[in-house]
Design a protein around this motif. Structure first.
Motif: not given
Length: 317
Positions: A3, A6, A224, A237, A241, A281
């Motif tokens: 990941e 963030q 995510g 995640w 997106t 986030h």
């Protein structure tokens, strides 16, 4: 694939109740602007003196103002949730049947379908949502119940259900959707019975929820892919997106570019006057005002999100 790191937006310095209160006052001073979706009889008489706004932060804290607990018809906002379900069922195979490009045309346009041989331009146009509905019918034993369970789990509300009056009105006025579904079927891109696909589509559009329910229902896209409401991972995640990117480029119909310019957050609107938005986030949001602009988006809902972005500095750019 790991990941990504963030970048957390620090909201601790923001007086969110005061910001929402200011926006509420500004919007209420402009009540009456826009036009309700009168081509759907059940929506034609919704008064233009309703406004609600709610946001849910990453830790689940809710801030709300106005008519945020009054249920309304979510309409095309449901396309975010059905897209998630379809991607969970068949993954990237969905993109063989639906494209990922902005359309530049109204949400109910049929123009591009013939040029592109029955492949809708994106999953948020009505044509694309009908193909998504077909995928769900092929991959869930009880599609209607699966949708209701998904929406209830995401929102934390067991009261989420269809408004039968709206659903009936959708069927009685849905001539263009009926034509669209049959046109796609002629290219073999709808596999199930067309009437069954339409019934599911009309059901998803007739769901009734309020701003708090809806803000919670898309919180997984701000975390995510993890749903804090149900304490479960809904999607990866990466997939979160991807869904956010589609909301940014196609979630507000042929006004997506203008919306990105003035608001700068992924969003999905519905002709019931609702708009959900995601600050990745950070938080998820929902606004509701039933008066629409000429693109089919909530006129003062868009203004409220524009002011919120201005006052907080939240933007994906």
């Amino acid at each position: 694939m790991p990941e990504p790191i963030q970048n957390q937006f620090d909201i601790s310095a923001l007086d969110l109740p005061d910001i929402l209160g200011t926006i509420n006052e500004e919007v209420r001073a402009r009540f009456g602007e826009g036009k309700v979706a009168d081509y759907i009889d059940a929506l034609a008489n919704v008064p233009l003196d309703r406004f609600g706004m709610a946001l849910v932060t990453r830790d689940g804290t809710v801030h709300e103002v106005g008519d945020s607990r009054e249920p309304f018809s979510i309409q095309s906002i449901s396309k975010v949730h059905t897209l998630t379900m379809a991607l969970d069922a068949i993954g990237d195979a969905l993109w063989d049947r639906v494209d990922r490009e902005p359309s530049g045309d109204p949400f109910n346009s049929l123009i591009q379908l013939e040029y592109e041989k029955g492949i809708p331009r994106n999953p948020f146009m009505n044509a694309g949502a009908l193909v998504v509905a077909d995928v769900i019918l092929s991959n869930y034993a009880n599609p209607e119940q699966a949708l209701l369970e998904f929406m209830r789990a995401r929102s934390g509300s067991h009261d989420v259900g269809a408004d039968e009056v709206v659903a009936k009105s959708e069927r009685e006025s849905g001539f263009r959707n009926i034509a669209t579904a049959n046109f796609i079927r002629s290219y073999g891109n709808i596999e199930n019975d067309v009437d069954a696909v339409l019934d599911f589509y009309f059901l998803q559009c007739s769901l009734s929820m309020n701003c708090v329910d809806l803000a919670r229902s898309v919180q997984y896209l701000s975390r995510g892919g993890y749903c804090d409401v149900s304490r479960t991972r809904v999607v990866s995640w990466e997939l979160a997106t991807r869904i956010n990117s589609l909301m940014m480029t196609a979630g507000t119909y042929d006004a997506a570019g203008d919306f990105a310019f003035y608001v700068g957050l992924p969003a999905k609107s519905g002709v019931g006057g609702g708009i959900v938005a995601v600050a990745p986030h950070v938080m998820s949001l929902c606004v509701w005002y039933p008066g629409l602009d000429d693109k089919g988006n909530s006129m003062l809902g868009r203004y409220a999100l524009h002011r919120f972005a201005q006052m907080t500095g939240l933007s994906v750019f």
